[in-house]
Design an enzyme around this catalytic site. Sequence first.
Site, short mmCIF file in Angstrom:
data_model
loop_
_atom_site.label_atom_id
_atom_site.label_comp_id
_atom_site.label_asym_id
_atom_site.label_seq_id
_atom_site.Cartn_x
_atom_site.Cartn_y
_atom_site.Cartn_z
N GLY A 240 11.14 -36.12 16.77
CA GLY A 240 11.51 -38.08 16.12
C GLY A 240 12.69 -37.11 14.27
O GLY A 240 13.80 -37.34 14.17
N PHE A 241 11.95 -36.18 13.79
CA PHE A 241 12.63 -35.79 12.39
C PHE A 241 13.22 -36.80 11.29
O PHE A 241 13.54 -36.67 10.36
CB PHE A 241 14.15 -34.93 12.30
CG PHE A 241 13.74 -34.17 14.36
CD1 PHE A 241 12.61 -33.46 13.47
CD2 PHE A 241 14.42 -34.53 15.05
CE1 PHE A 241 12.45 -32.29 14.75
CE2 PHE A 241 14.30 -33.37 15.98
CZ PHE A 241 13.71 -31.80 16.18
N ASN A 592 -4.21 -25.65 13.67
CA ASN A 592 -3.94 -25.05 15.14
C ASN A 592 -2.86 -23.94 14.75
O ASN A 592 -1.81 -24.26 14.43
CB ASN A 592 -3.08 -25.80 15.96
CG ASN A 592 -3.16 -25.17 17.03
OD1 ASN A 592 -3.21 -23.40 17.06
ND2 ASN A 592 -2.54 -25.93 18.24
N GLU A 666 6.81 -31.57 7.06
CA GLU A 666 8.39 -30.77 6.56
C GLU A 666 8.27 -29.46 5.47
O GLU A 666 9.48 -28.86 5.38
CB GLU A 666 8.71 -32.07 5.72
CG GLU A 666 8.89 -33.20 6.97
CD GLU A 666 8.93 -35.26 6.00
OE1 GLU A 666 10.23 -35.20 6.30
OE2 GLU A 666 7.29 -35.43 6.41
MO1 MOS Z 1 9.95 -37.26 8.63
S1 MOS Z 1 11.53 -37.25 7.70
O1 MOS Z 1 8.82 -38.60 7.27
O2 MOS Z 1 9.70 -38.52 10.34
#
Ligand code: MOS
Length: 705
Positions: A240-241, A592, A666
């Site tokens: 997704g990113f 994990n 992130e």
């Molecule tokens: Mo992240 S850039 O909040 O999917």
Amino acid sequence: MTTATRTGSVGTGHIRVEGRDKVTGAARYAGEIPFAGLAHGWLVLSTVARGRVRDIVTEPVLRMPGVLAVLDHRNAPRLHTDYAGLLGTSPDPTCAVFQHDRVPHRGWPVALVVARTPEEAREAADALVVHYEPQPHDIDFGADRPDSRPAEGRTPAVTSKGDLEAELAASAVVLDAEYTTPEEHHNPMEPHAATARWDGGRLDVVDSNQGATWVVGELADLFSLDPSMVRVRSEHVGGGFGSKGVRAHQVAAVMAASVLRRPVRVVLTRRQMFTLAGHRSPTVQRIRLGADADGRLRALEHRSLSRTSTVHEFVEPSAGVARVMYDADAHRTENRVVGLDVPSPTWMRGPGEAPGSFALESALDELAEKAGVDPVQLRLRNDTDRGPVSGLPFAGRNLRACFEEGARRFGWAPRDPRPGRRRDGRWLLGTGTAAASFGAGVMPSTAAITAQQDGRFTVRISAADIGTGARTALTLVAADALDVAPDRVRVRLGDSAFGPAMIAGGSMGTRSWSWAVTAAAGELRERLVPGMDIPPDGITVRSDTTEAVAALAHKERHSFGAQFAEVAVDITTGEVRVRRMLGVFAAGRIVNPLTARGQLIGGMIWGISMALHEEAVRDPASGGLVGADLAGYHISAHADVPRIEVDWVDDPDPDDPAGGIKGIGEIGIVGVAAALANAVRHATGVRHRSLPIRPDRVLRAGRDA
Ligand code: MOS
């Protein structure tokens, strides 16, 4: 605070619970789930960068084999676009497709061709003639835009305290430098794909997204539906990113399913993703630092300009990183934005922090060199126990521990700070470091857990596993909270029918969902009496953390980290090779370790990519991207990636009921580009203030030196 850790699943490495399904192909993704009578839609994107659609010649295309419909601004259902989106601001109208004839950027969706097969749809879409009335476009981004404006939004555009000019004037060491980062793209392996159908008066969408609740909300708003009439499922997501929210293809699929009264699937092509999946804006950042002779900051200014489209304001908030990292007597940050004739940018992994940390952590390195202070020491000297802007205490800020442990393991201490001194054959060697930080927030979620007759438990939560291992993490959290082994827990996610939950975003998913799962498990355990009869449909308990999350103490909540890197630079070819990297993080309780390590290493690899490879190039003449595919857009590949080590220090969040989770989504990318640029400086004596550090830039710098 309750912690249920008796079985100790949390903290023990566990392979992905759906891993076997994925590698055997049993796990199906949104674009490959069969439906009877499925039709396929193909988006047609504008070939001009600005103007109007004058005509779309649909007649010949409608006679082509298999073609069922062509939707455009003349016949598409009307949408309701005046609503508040996920962040309480108006959503990007790019996803409200076919509502008018204006073209605000190249690659704007102008039509959807629907046919019986994807091949027929694609052929017809390619054949569709669209006449435009082009207008001059402007994509010229740079520091000197007179039409830039302060960023609107949830956080203020400007923060300011103290007398910046006075503190700069009184400083023993000053730095004033400009840094730039290019347009960057986040293309998940799995493309964006949605299938929409009406089922008994309800809208059912099978999708690939970062939050089913989110997509339900936006589709309900756009199509003026009650959210209870919309169901979105997203069981497996191949990345997704930040790119997988509500986008043009889902809306187009719903439109076509409504008009044709049959299931319609729309999948973005790789090239379309480079336009319609969002991207990271380029940035121009200016940093001014002033410090005492020992490196203690008296003045810190971080200004950032980013770019958005003309239809939507999305700000890459790069100056935000300075609001958290370092205090100074005079402290000023500013995020500005300029709207140009380009697609709307969006959240891309580490939004703000990734480019912002490149500028700020490069500047800190420059200051360290000017002051003659070791870069690690400089950062520790400027560590702070209160938010520099908020004034709030941190809910844990173990930055010092990260640097101390990192420096020890990396072997930082004997480092000769002088640049350009170490050689290995044709390679010049250097090391660099940088700090990392990312928000560690939490948002309300609901969850349900069912105790079954067979002694097993099923957790239902509308979480999204976008490849991070969220399903596995929640299995471990639930197992501990229920005090059972993980193999007795089944976690079902990615279905809006399970009730509202936080998206997989902002590094807040695991923490938000774990809280809801822990709350439901606690209540279920109170309901279960040893030896009691479980009814055939089990005993189900639901949780909702809305009130508990709202009652959370007001603190600065962040994860922190220290990045270390060693590079080798061949100044005769301009090649930069990364030799080793180490990241040490203070990111709350690690659920994990196996998948956490993967997530953090993945972020650090993204950082290599950002430092050395990634750069989307726009053609000023066409307004479009050059090389909008994974051949033309360079990313780090296996051969670019050295041995990367990741570890973490003890850092439980004291206010997290699931045992101290913060979130690691992130932070892995943050600081990496700066650590590498700092290492290149150490190797060669040349400071690179523009990313990526391409071979031609290294060569030119070598010639000019
Ligand atoms: Mo992240 S850039 O909040 O999917």
